[in-house]
Design an enzyme around this catalytic site. Structure first.
Site, PDB file in Angstrom:
ATOM      1  N   ALA A 100     -13.139  46.268 -14.152  1.00 13.69           N
ATOM      2  CA  ALA A 100     -13.780  47.476 -14.660  1.00 13.69           C
ATOM      3  C   ALA A 100     -14.348  47.268 -16.060  1.00 13.69           C
ATOM      4  O   ALA A 100     -15.414  47.794 -16.392  1.00 13.69           O
ATOM      5  CB  ALA A 100     -12.784  48.636 -14.660  1.00 13.69           C
ATOM      6  N   GLY A 334      -9.867  50.220  -7.537  1.00  4.80           N
ATOM      7  CA  GLY A 334      -9.351  51.140  -8.547  1.00  4.80           C
ATOM      8  C   GLY A 334      -9.871  50.777  -9.920  1.00  4.80           C
ATOM      9  O   GLY A 334     -10.954  50.212 -10.061  1.00  4.80           O
ATOM     10  N   GLU A 335      -9.104  51.116 -10.948  1.00  6.19           N
ATOM     11  CA  GLU A 335      -9.433  50.869 -12.358  1.00  6.19           C
ATOM     12  C   GLU A 335     -10.571  51.744 -12.865  1.00  6.19           C
ATOM     13  O   GLU A 335     -10.779  51.863 -14.061  1.00  6.19           O
ATOM     14  CB  GLU A 335      -9.807  49.401 -12.607  1.00  6.19           C
ATOM     15  N   GLY A 336     -11.344  52.355 -11.972  1.00  7.23           N
ATOM     16  CA  GLY A 336     -12.569  53.045 -12.360  1.00  7.23           C
ATOM     17  C   GLY A 336     -13.800  52.260 -11.954  1.00  7.23           C
ATOM     18  O   GLY A 336     -14.928  52.630 -12.299  1.00  7.23           O
TER      19      GLY A 336
END
Length: 371
Positions: A100, A334-336
């Site tokens: 990310a 995930g993570e953004g």
């Protein structure tokens, strides 16, 4: 901060400005191109106009906020890795050594990881810690109601600070080993859907591990009496516009939730309060969005769906939120990462919206809406 203070903030949130969105759509229809031909880009620019309460949208200053927290449920063996990974990745956000973070650099966005509940203190990650991880919800509630409120307020307060710092768009992200388990549990409870339909492999469980994860979640939901629909909804009914029960939603969060998903929900509520569009990332972020909408239906007007995760509950939650994502790329990192991937698309849409000539300017007959 007490529950009544949270309720005051929620009650002060107003719906998005649909007049500004209508002005935006008329501008799109006047631009020299086929009507509605940019699809999600047009819809998203209009959502930004509604959220910012102005058709003169601003998208230049962007930030990703990964909420980082650990989850006591990992003690049940529902993950492939240990909690030490949470702190390692949280630090990597700052060194551009996470996916990310690299994507943020390419998208021209800042990144600000928040320690909202990691079991490990790290020297550089900003601390807004509610506690050193949640409790094991297979044995006891994950957090107290007071901790749930505190975690929501971390996100709400941070959104206000980002507004003061001039940010136009906030992307939500997370890091926390075990958070697909907590998020699946919250989503199952809020939607009244069995855990087997809402639970995926997360970061790579075996079939045996997945079955154990499902069993742990379902048993916890039954233990806390969360197998019904707390807000009287069904999986096929639209969330937006329905009056939910804040008490029931907070009960779900405190029994089986995580500090990271609570902080994300707070970012969505804070974005709505301060008129900042907030981007939903993947599964965990969308559960935070669902929590926010259950607490305050008007908050949905300030959300932008970016991609649909591979996790099995992802499409169901976006349908519940009545939102369409831009990307279906098979991502589940995930993570953004999915939210940041949408930043360049938003930039393109905004640039066309602001700069492209109208039919009148190029002296061409405009397209007409045909029925």
């Amino acid at each position: 901060m007490e529950e009544r203070d949270l309720q005051k903030i929620i009650e002060a949130i107003t719906p998005g400005d649909m007049e500004a969105a209508d002005v935006c759509r008329r501008r799109w229809d006047s631009i020299a191109k086929p009507l509605h031909s940019l699809g999600w880009l047009e819809d998203t620019v209009a959502r930004i106009a509604a959220a910012q309460h102005s058709p003169e949208i601003q998208t230049q200053k962007k930030i990703l906020v990964p909420m980082c927290a650990d989850n006591g449920i990992v003690a049940e063996g529902v993950t492939q890795t240990g909690q030490e990974v949470t702190a390692i990745v949280a630090e990597n956000f700052l060194d551009e050594q996470s996916c990310a973070a690299i994507m943020c650099r390419l998208a021209g966005a800042d990144i600000r990881p928040i320690d909202i509940g990691m079991v490990t203190d790290t020297p550089r990650v900003e601390k807004r810690k509610v506690a050193y991880g949640t409790r094991n919800f297979a044995k006891e509630p994950a957090m107290t109601r007071e901790e749930a409120v505190q975690a929501l307020m971390v996100g709400i307060t941070l959104a206000g600070e980002l507004k003061e710092q001039g940010y136009d768009l906030i992307a939500t992200g997370e890091m926390g080993i075990g958070n697909t388990t907590t998020s699946s549990a919250v989503a199952s409870a809020l939607l009244g859907v069995p855990a087997v339909e809402m639970t995926g492999r997360g970061a790579g469980l075996s079939t045996e591990g997945l079955n154990k994860k499902i069993r742990v979640i379902q048993e916890a939901l039954e233990r806390y009496g969360l197998t019904g629909c707390p807000n009287g909804s069904s999986a096929d009914s639209p969330t937006r516009g329905r009056t939910g029960s804040s008490a029931d939603t907070l009960s779900v969060l405190s029994c089986v939730g995580g500090f990271d998903v609570a902080g994300i929900a707070g970012l969505f509520l804070g974005g709505a309060y301060h008129h900042i569009p907030v981007l939903i990332d993947g599964f965990i972020s969308s559960v935070g969005a669902l929590l926010a909408v259950r607490l305050c239906p008007a908050a949905g007007d300030y959300m932008i769906a970016t991609h649909v995760s591979k996790e099995p509950a992802a499409r169901r939650i976006l349908k519940e939120l009545a939102l369409e994502p831009a990307l279906d790329a098979g991502m589940c990192l995930g993570e953004g990462s999915g939210a940041v991937a949408a930043f360049p698309l938003i930039d393109m849409g905004a640039e066309i919206y602001h700069r492209m000539s109208t039919f009148e300017q190029i002296q061409v007959e405009a397209y007409q809406e045909l029925i």
